[in-house]
Enzyme design. Structure first.
Site, PDB file in Angstrom:
ATOM      1  CB  SER A   1     -33.823   4.566 -39.351  1.00  0.00           C
ATOM      2  OG  SER A   1     -33.268   4.240 -38.088  1.00  0.00           O
TER       3      SER A   1
ATOM      4  CB  SER B   1     -32.985   6.538 -35.820  1.00  0.00           C
ATOM      5  OG  SER B   1     -32.201   6.788 -36.959  1.00  0.00           O
TER       6      SER B   1
ATOM      7  CE  LYS C   1     -34.850   1.272 -36.838  1.00  0.00           C
ATOM      8  NZ  LYS C   1     -33.984   2.377 -36.354  1.00  0.00           N
TER       9      LYS C   1
END
Length: 479
Positions: free
Chosen positions: A152, A176, A77
């Site tokens: 996210s 997330s 990420k």
């Protein structure tokens, strides 16, 4: 053998046996990245590092000493630092920023043999439950590329669901990993506080956030948790005692052993708002999982929230103070999103007393949850209140309204960040909405600390009893 249809464990076995090389897998992964631009999974592709790691994996296989996940493509990420690679965190003010060193989870995944093929798309500073970065493409669910992949860790979930990679790194501070998994039809597991360390250089702060992975199978989630569950010197939080893990010896072994019969509490009450417009198929996802659990012999009964949405508000000072703590110049302040600006404004208004009271309130909420749900082992709820949202339903011009919309979209997930207990979202249901088939997730949460192995075992039994689709080709249903 179709490379992109394999799980991470199956792909690792194929590479270790010489059935396919890491170089071939990397070439195939790059072709999948090129074939799936609609999902906006990648902020950056890391060509040189991936080539180097794939060559090293093939060398180890040739020497007869493969690592557990040698050659398996697994991106990181973009909120997480990887040495020598872009680290822009979805923020326009960080364009061109390059990380100087790897974070600990990156080191652990590399030491397991994974190939870091890129940085997945993340929203600005990873605050929203959607992934609409100010730079680069937005992340979209491959089930309908008009809709958000969630956030996210939206790019990670999109990459896994579209069959680009079998697993992807992510993080979870308020849902997330689980929110995008519900949007994309993947498995999202949030470990208990202390299981996955932010070390050796990172710190835990409020303890809301943990690293993890998004996968297509429960076994992959368990096996990769074995990789990530590594302590570093100077830990603030330590993993709670996990009796199931102690008996099994590893999370992967635990996922392959059926748990004893459990008491499951079905929760439909929202936890962060007074009431919510619950989509019938979001409810059906929870009911379907309840039926599967009952078919496996577990008992399921309805439970209610043991604390009020006002109690949940303890989350806000921890979340907004984290936003306020980001070091920004006066010029930077004018170049962040309205949501980030609003969160920072809220955080800057806090006094030391406010923050101390919030820490106490989180602990009080955790006690209320433990006492209120003491007669069940696991809480079952929908993951989200509805289907994957259209971006305009969540990303709003006013930061406060934006955050309220997010709360109503995800009324359950953040509670498990507050209590610190393990939670997993499973893609158990699918339904046609406005002419398009979409995924709906249901979430399991451990009532007691140290329930990670228990949840993985239970989730694995669910997967065997009611399997879900593996890959969704982008645009297959969107029209």
């Amino acid at each position: 053998m179709i490379i992109h249809e394999l799980s991470a464990l199956d792909l690792a076995r194929a590479i270790a046996s010489g059935e396919v090389s890491a170089a071939e897998v990397l070439a195939h992964t790059r072709s999948r990245i090129d074939a799936c631009p609609e999902v906006g999974a990648f902020a950056h592709v890391t060509a040189d590092r991936a080539d180097r790691e794939a060559r090293a994996a093939d060398q180890r296989v040739e020497e007869g000493a493969p690592l557990p996940f040698d050659g398996v493509p697994l991106p990181i990420k973009d909120a997480t630092a990887v040495a020598g690679e872009p680290w822009e965190q979805g923020a326009a003010i960080l364009v061109g920023n390059v990380a100087e060193e790897d974070e600990g989870v990156v080191t652990l995944l590399a030491e397991a043999g994974t190939v870091m093929v890129g940085k997945t798309t993340a929203p600005e500073f990873s605050f929203p439950a959607y992934t609409e970065p100010e730079i680069g493409p937005p992340a979209r669910t491959p089930w309908d590329v008009r809709r958000t992949a969630g956030g996210s860790s939206g790019g990670a979930a999109a990459a896994v669901a579209a069959g680009i990679v079998p697993a992807a790194h992510g993080s979870d501070g308020g849902g997330s990993l689980r929110i995008p998994s519900a949007c994309c039809g993947t498995v999202g597991f949030k470990a208990s506080r202390g299981v996955v360390s932010p070390g050796p250089r990172g710190v835990s702060g409020s303890g809301l956030t943990t690293h993890g992975v998004i996968t297509r199978t429960v076994e992959d989630s368990a096996a990769l948790l074995d990789v990530l569950a590594h302590p570093w010197p100077g830990e603030t939080y330590h993993p709670p005692r996990d009796a199931v893990l102690e008996r099994a010896g590893s999370y992967l072994a635990a996922s392959r052993q059926s748990t004893g019969l459990l008491k499951v509490g079905l929760l439909l009450d929202p936890l962060n708002v007074d009431d919510v417009d619950l989509h019938p198929d979001a409810e059906e996802a929870a009911l379907r999982l309840a039926g599967t659990l009952e078919s496996l012999g577990h008992s399921v009964r309805t439970v209610h929230r043991p604390f009020t949405p006002r109690d949940w508000e303890a989350f806000m000072p921890l979340w907004t103070s984290a936003a306020a703590a980001i070091p920004l110049t006066a010029e930077d302040e004018g170049n962040v999103t309205e949501l980030t600006r609003w969160l920072r404004e809220q955080g800057k208004r806090l006094s030391a007393t406010d923050l101390g009271s919030a820490v106490n309130a989180v602990q009080a909420l955790t006690r209320k949850a433990a006492l209120g749900w003491a007669d069940v082992d696991v809480i079952l709820s929908p993951t989200l209140s509805g289907p994957p949202a259209f971006p305009g339903e969540l990303k709003l011009p006013d930061g406060g309204e934006d955050f309220e919309a997010q709360k109503r979209f995800t009324p359950w997930a953040s509670t498990w960040n507050l209590t610190g207990n393990a939670s997993i979202s499973l893609p158990v249901h699918r339904a046609v909405v406005d002419g398009v088939e979409l995924p709906f997730g249901a979430m399991l949460g451990a009532v007691k600390p140290g329930g990670d192995a228990l949840l993985l075992s239970l989730a694995s039994d669910v997967e065997k009893a009611d399997p879900w689709p593996s890959i969704r080709e982008p645009m297959a249903s969107a029209g």
